[in-house]
Scaffold this active site. Sequence first.
Site, PDB file in Angstrom:
ATOM      1  N   SER A 169     -97.313 -90.286  40.365  1.00  0.00           N
ATOM      2  CA  SER A 169     -96.782 -91.581  39.963  1.00  0.00           C
ATOM      3  C   SER A 169     -95.547 -91.930  40.800  1.00  0.00           C
ATOM      4  CB  SER A 169     -96.483 -91.584  38.463  1.00  0.00           C
ATOM      5  OG  SER A 169     -96.229 -92.881  38.008  1.00  0.00           O
ATOM      6  N   ASP A 401    -107.282 -96.013  36.920  1.00  0.00           N
ATOM      7  CA  ASP A 401    -105.832 -96.128  36.827  1.00  0.00           C
ATOM      8  C   ASP A 401    -105.348 -97.473  37.359  1.00  0.00           C
ATOM      9  OD1 ASP A 401    -103.125 -95.697  36.670  1.00  0.00           O
ATOM     10  OD2 ASP A 401    -103.051 -94.249  38.317  1.00  0.00           O
ATOM     11  N   HIS A 427    -104.423 -91.636  35.648  1.00  0.00           N
ATOM     12  CA  HIS A 427    -103.178 -91.407  36.382  1.00  0.00           C
ATOM     13  C   HIS A 427    -102.986 -89.916  36.653  1.00  0.00           C
ATOM     14  CE1 HIS A 427     -99.665 -93.512  37.785  1.00  0.00           C
ATOM     15  NE2 HIS A 427     -98.825 -92.799  37.073  1.00  0.00           N
TER      16      HIS A 427
END
Length: 480
Positions: A169, A401, A427
């Site tokens: 991320s 995602d 994710h």
Amino acid sequence: MLFLPLLLSLLSISDGYVTHRTELRGLSQSQSGNYLTTSELWFNQTLDHFSPYDHHQFAQRYYEFLDYFQMPDGPIFLKICGESACNGITNDYISVLAKKFGAAVVSLEHRYYGKSSPFTSLTTENLKYLSSKQALFDLAAFRQFYQDSISSKFNKSNKENPWFVFGVSYSGALSAWFRLKFPHLTCGSLASSAVVQAIYEFPEFDRQIGDSAGAECKAALQEITQLVEQRLPSEGKALKAQFGAAELDVDGDFFYFLADAAVTAFQYGNPDKVCSPIVEAKKAGKDLVDAYAKYIKDYFLGTFGERPQTYDQKHLKKTALTEESGSRLWWFQVCTEVAYFQVAPSNDSIRLSKVDTRYHLDLCKNVFGQGIYPDVDATNLYYGGNKTAGSKIIFTNGSQDPWRHASKQTSSQDMPSYIISCYNCGHGTDMRGCPQSPLSLEGNAEKCTTPDAVHKVRQQIIENMDLWLSECHDPLRRSI
């Protein structure tokens, strides 16, 4: 982005800077295997890497895991912590890779988050040192500090260990940017679900939620948004209380909360948690608002553990350093560097169109003051966005995602990019397995609807790592 609860220690303050912390020992989660280690270590970090005269320092927390380390010359894996407290080294797929490569694993908490805050007061003025650029220099300084300690311990005078950097991320973006800005300090990087493209208006986020949901679930979510919008003027507080969010006085905050509740299920590999109850309710002619409110209370606020105050601008304005400060800190980074303003597409939207760019800009101004806004052009100019000219960076994304549209989804020279496709691939699937939350130990992929898709990408990750680490070991083969 996920904000985890922050665990703070006692502080001893001098001139507003944190100079010492009382260590809290291992967390209970480590006993169930969720962490490889929770034993805290500390490093004195420079506060401002860009000032030639300000030499203030602060205490930054880190962890090390040496069980698989092939001393003294094995690789060192730097696992970057992102926008939340870092309470240990998570037992995800990195433990499998560490065992395979005989690597040590170290992890540095991001400045300001968790116990690594330079200040006890998080005023806008005091947040001026909170940026991805400062964080990258933190990682570089820590990398040098840790390499020196290893070299000293094993009397390695000239030869460094090969390093490889990991992140998911925002920390995935930091992983890519670290290789970009400090190629001499790492053999390569894994940038999992890496949000490297700062985006001012981000309607693609909502479109992906619709695609991931499928026709029936998407239609139900859209109807829920319409029903809540219709009822809110007359039912007000009672309607918000039905969702466990009575404290959200600003309607925009409430609608952002409602949208994120659905996002969470898709982003973290649990699409049926939201889709099954609302589709069944729609088919049975039941009240969709009731069904969605139950999902939010049971899963989003219950199992997942989100808190409505994360979306409350009154809460975000609080400047005292507490366990709940993480949301203010991340919004500051959003409002100054990356934006990712999740706005409704011009048509066929799930989220309410009133949660628009103006809502986000007003939030930034209200929470942090006049003149605070995200300069995404400068961020992308500095890092290159999804057109980065780096090398030896692996980009991975899950097909479901929504954040993948801020990542690098196409391969380029020496920077392979892989999409892991399955119904619940969200994710950080390559590192976390399925679901992505709650944690699957060692990133177990067997609950992914297509485990082979995960295994295939992981094999490609290993092949790239094997090559790049070997090039670091052999100077004749090494190319930066």
